[in-house]
Scaffold this active site. Structure first.
Site, PDB file in Angstrom:
ATOM      1  N   ASP A 122       0.863  -1.174   0.000  1.00 40.89           N
ATOM      2  CA  ASP A 122       0.000   0.000   0.000  1.00 40.89           C
ATOM      3  C   ASP A 122       0.904   1.230   0.000  1.00 40.89           C
ATOM      4  O   ASP A 122       1.481   1.581   1.034  1.00 40.89           O
ATOM      5  CB  ASP A 122      -0.904   0.007   1.240  1.00 40.89           C
ATOM      6  CG  ASP A 122      -1.937  -1.117   1.235  1.00 40.89           C
ATOM      7  OD1 ASP A 122      -1.687  -2.175   0.627  1.00 40.89           O
ATOM      8  OD2 ASP A 122      -3.000  -0.938   1.854  1.00 40.89           O
ATOM      9  N   LYS A 177      -6.529   3.242  -3.302  1.00 37.81           N
ATOM     10  CA  LYS A 177      -6.947   3.243  -1.900  1.00 37.81           C
ATOM     11  C   LYS A 177      -7.221   4.671  -1.458  1.00 37.81           C
ATOM     12  O   LYS A 177      -6.465   5.589  -1.781  1.00 37.81           O
ATOM     13  CB  LYS A 177      -5.858   2.598  -1.044  1.00 37.81           C
ATOM     14  CG  LYS A 177      -6.129   2.566   0.456  1.00 37.81           C
ATOM     15  CD  LYS A 177      -4.995   1.851   1.177  1.00 37.81           C
ATOM     16  CE  LYS A 177      -5.106   1.961   2.689  1.00 37.81           C
ATOM     17  NZ  LYS A 177      -3.979   1.284   3.376  1.00 37.81           N
ATOM     18  N   LYS A 180      -9.846   0.183  -2.588  1.00 35.88           N
ATOM     19  CA  LYS A 180      -9.743  -0.111  -1.165  1.00 35.88           C
ATOM     20  C   LYS A 180     -10.116   1.140  -0.380  1.00 35.88           C
ATOM     21  O   LYS A 180      -9.563   2.222  -0.609  1.00 35.88           O
ATOM     22  CB  LYS A 180      -8.335  -0.562  -0.785  1.00 35.88           C
ATOM     23  CG  LYS A 180      -8.178  -0.815   0.733  1.00 35.88           C
ATOM     24  CD  LYS A 180      -6.803  -1.338   1.090  1.00 35.88           C
ATOM     25  CE  LYS A 180      -6.621  -1.434   2.611  1.00 35.88           C
ATOM     26  NZ  LYS A 180      -5.286  -1.940   2.989  1.00 35.88           N
TER      27      LYS A 180
END
Length: 222
Positions: free
Chosen positions: A89, A153, A182
């Site tokens: 991430d 994300k 996400k």
């Protein structure tokens, strides 16, 4: 798919300790969470703890502010993948976006995405929606698509707010179906989690995962 299977069981507090990370991994395996998301220094022990399970190990890159240099982010990614991470991430360089240098962001995402894909790993790119206008969110999404990210994300969880239904709905309108979403940051109730899934989130990051699931976890919308 159950809600549990969409959850990245997360522990990114600066005071996280060995016992807490071990417990995080045990909970993820017991409940069938998608992954654990742990600090980079805990990737190797988490990978060892979860060996033989279906739970992925994810960690963060350029976290939480995103303005590490591209070479530092790339090295962080290399080390994390070597230690056993299968999902990364990474926070974009928000300063570059705000300064009108989109090509720098696209190049950085593409470099790390290429590295991940060589290792059969996924790249989730954190754009920190709380700091962006809708136009900047759309541009960030376009750069992530061009950079071959697997997920966009919403948030680090360290900004003024986390994911919102409006953020996720905007991302879903802008992104192609091949790029997943996400949502993360401030997801503390099952109702909030289900609303984000309904808006288009494929994965959710939460440090409150146990509160989001019930003993009889029902499938969520596809």
């Amino acid at each position: 798919m159950t809600l549990a299977a969409r959850l990245d069981h997360t522990l990114l507090r600066p005071d996280a300790n060995d016992a807490q990370v071990a417990r995080l991994c045990e909970e993820a395996a017991a409940h069938g969470f998608a992954s654990v998301c742990v600090p980079p220094c805990y990737v190797a022990p988490a990978a060892a703890k979860l060996a033989g399970t279906a739970v992925a190990v994810s960690t963060v890159i350029g976290f939480p502010l995103g303005y590490s240099t591209s070479s530092v982010k790339f090295k962080e990614a290399e080390v994390a993948l070597y230690d056993g991470a299968t999902e990364l991430d990474m926070v974009i360089n928000i300063s570059a976006l705000k300064s009108g240098r989109p090509e720098a962001i696209q190049a950085e995402v593409l470099d790390v995405a290429d590295l991940c894909h060589v290792h059969q790993a996924l790249l989730k790119v954190i754009i920190e929606t709380a700091l962006l206008t809708d136009a900047e969110i759309e541009l960030a999404c376009q750069l992530c698509v061009a950079g071959e990210a697997d997920f966009v994300k919403t948030s680090t969880g360290f900004a003024s707010r986390g994911a919102s239904v409006a953020d996720v709905a905007l991302l879903r309108r802008v992104l192609p179906a091949s790029v997943r979403i996400k949502a993360a940051g401030g997801i503390r109730t099952r109702a909030a989690a289900l609303a984000l899934v309904a808006a288009g989130a494929d994965r959710l990051g939460s440090s409150h995962s146990l509160a989001l699931i019930s003993e009889n976890d029902e499938p969520t919308a596809a």
